[in-house]
Write a protein that holds these residues in place. Structure first.
Motif, mmCIF file in Angstrom:
data_model
loop_
_atom_site.group_PDB
_atom_site.id
_atom_site.type_symbol
_atom_site.label_atom_id
_atom_site.label_comp_id
_atom_site.label_asym_id
_atom_site.label_seq_id
_atom_site.Cartn_x
_atom_site.Cartn_y
_atom_site.Cartn_z
ATOM 1 N N VAL A 208 0.878 -1.169 0.000
ATOM 2 C CA VAL A 208 0.000 0.000 0.000
ATOM 3 C C VAL A 208 0.915 1.219 0.000
ATOM 4 O O VAL A 208 1.788 1.324 0.868
ATOM 5 N N LEU B 100 -2.791 5.118 1.480
ATOM 6 C CA LEU B 100 -3.048 4.475 2.761
ATOM 7 C C LEU B 100 -4.359 4.941 3.383
ATOM 8 O O LEU B 100 -4.615 6.129 3.528
ATOM 9 N N SER C 10 -7.978 0.487 1.869
ATOM 10 C CA SER C 10 -6.842 0.008 1.065
ATOM 11 C C SER C 10 -5.959 -0.932 1.880
ATOM 12 O O SER C 10 -5.427 -1.918 1.346
ATOM 13 N N ALA D 235 -5.151 -4.973 1.172
ATOM 14 C CA ALA D 235 -3.802 -5.535 1.111
ATOM 15 C C ALA D 235 -3.652 -6.690 2.102
ATOM 16 O O ALA D 235 -2.986 -7.698 1.802
#
Length: 380
Positions: A331, A336, A340, A344
């Protein structure tokens, strides 16, 4: 043989921890080592059998690295520089070293040219000139200005005998991040990675998530995003442990503690950090040199959020290299956020477990052997 080791960390503690490993290996190899430390003291620092001389301390005031401040937070000025330069030259003259090891210069630490160029001038005036080497990571921050690259090469050719590259050319070569590497190839020695021995494998099945930000000088945003991402991810039922690092401001730690939901533990520091990684299912962290080596040795799945402020490129290159080999989900700092980061996490947990990676992590001992050999050759 006497060796003076100049160390200057500015923001995080990665350089400092790597220097500690080097100093311990150098002393264990039988060298008489004096560490000339110009940074702020670091909790738990261990220089082994090396002697420590503390110079007037300086650190970066923020992630831009544009302004240096002293131990009281005051901007340094020419008077401070003169005192610091005098302290360094006096310490070196007192130590009478057969060799000098510089951490990063001239590839980095350019703001300390006021004392390091003077140190190199001092070396050149000695009847029995000390050997001079510099110590660098495997990946450097990109230098887009050709004049800056030329300046580095000129300093190396004029005043530095050897460059210890703490990496493995089979993993990444210096050419990847320093365009003039071919011009200094005769000075380069790849040592392998500088890392502590891997902890023993965990006896129980892996469990839990460890979120860490190195020393904690930066990274509060990552920890806050992790607090919010947990409920959105496949790891929502696992125990999570957030480690702020000893350098994070108390007010930031308090905000993170307040944001941590049930099932999330917030701690400043863990002496058994590597053991935690060895028993965790997943690590969420930045992508610094020491952190990534810990992760590769300890084996959890990885989510990496590389530090990229103010043009920093080193961690992004390292993270992208790991992602390309299927060892990490990334990320970016710009992207960030809770969603997100949760995405991840899910990608990392769903990916096949990569095969163990054979790494040369004998870099500290190899550096000691190389330096001792060069010093012995000069003494003949």
């Amino acid at each position: 043989m006497r060796l003076a080791f100049y160390v200057q960390h500015l923001l995080g503690i990665g350089h400092h921890r790597r220097a500690e490993l080097l100093a311990r290996a150098l002393a264990a190899h039988g060298l008489d080592v004096v560490v000339l430390s110009g940074g702020m003291p670091v909790e738990g620092e261990d220089w082994g059998g090396a002697r420590l001389v503390r110079l007037p301390a300086a650190r970066a005031d923020g992630v831009a690295f544009k302004r240096l401040v002293d131990s009281d937070g005051r901007p340094i000025d020419d008077a401070w520089r003169a005192r610091r330069r005098a302290a360094l030259l006096d310490a070196v003259a007192t130590a009478r070293p057969d060799g000098i090891l510089l951490e990063s210069f001239p590839f980095a630490r350019r703001q300390f040219r006021f004392e390091l160029l003077a140190l190199l001038d001092w070396v050149a005036t000695q009847r029995s000139r000390p050997l001079v080497a510099t110590s660098i990571r495997d990946i450097l921050v990109a230098k887009p200005d050709p004049a800056r690259v030329a300046e580095v090469v000129a300093t190396l050719e004029r005043a530095i005998d050897h460059v210890l590259v703490h990496g493995d050319p089979a993993v990444i070569r210096l050419e990847a991040t320093f365009p003039a590497a071919a011009a200094i190839a005769h000075k380069l020695t790849y040592t392998g990675f500088v890392a502590a021995p891997a902890p023993p494998p965990a006896r129980a099945a892996r469990d839990g998530v460890v979120v860490s930000v190195g020393g904690g000088a930066v990274g509060a945003e990552l920890l806050l995003a992790a607090c919010a991402a947990r409920a959105l991810s496949r790891a929502r039922a696992m125990p999570w442990r957030l480690i702020t690092g000893p350098m994070m401001a108390e007010r930031q730690v308090a905000v993170i503690q307040a944001a941590a939901p049930q099932g999330v533990t917030v701690e400043r520091h863990r002496a058994d950090f590597r053991d935690l990684l060895a028993s965790a299912v997943l690590s969420i962290s930045q992508a610094g040199y020491n952190t990534v080596l810990d992760l590769l040795q300890c084996g959890p799945r990885m989510v990496l959020v590389p530090f990229a402020a103010s043009g920093e490129t080193e961690q992004t290159i390292r993270a992208e290299q790991l992602a390309a080999s299927g060892r990490a989900a990334i990320v970016t700092e710009a992207a960030l956020g809770p969603a997100s980061l949760a995405d991840a996490i899910d990608r990392a947990l769903a990916a096949p477990v990569p095969a163990p990676l054979a790494l040369d992590v004998d870099g500290a001992a190899a550096s000691a052997r190389a330096l001792a050999g060069w010093l012995a050759e000069r003494a003949r």
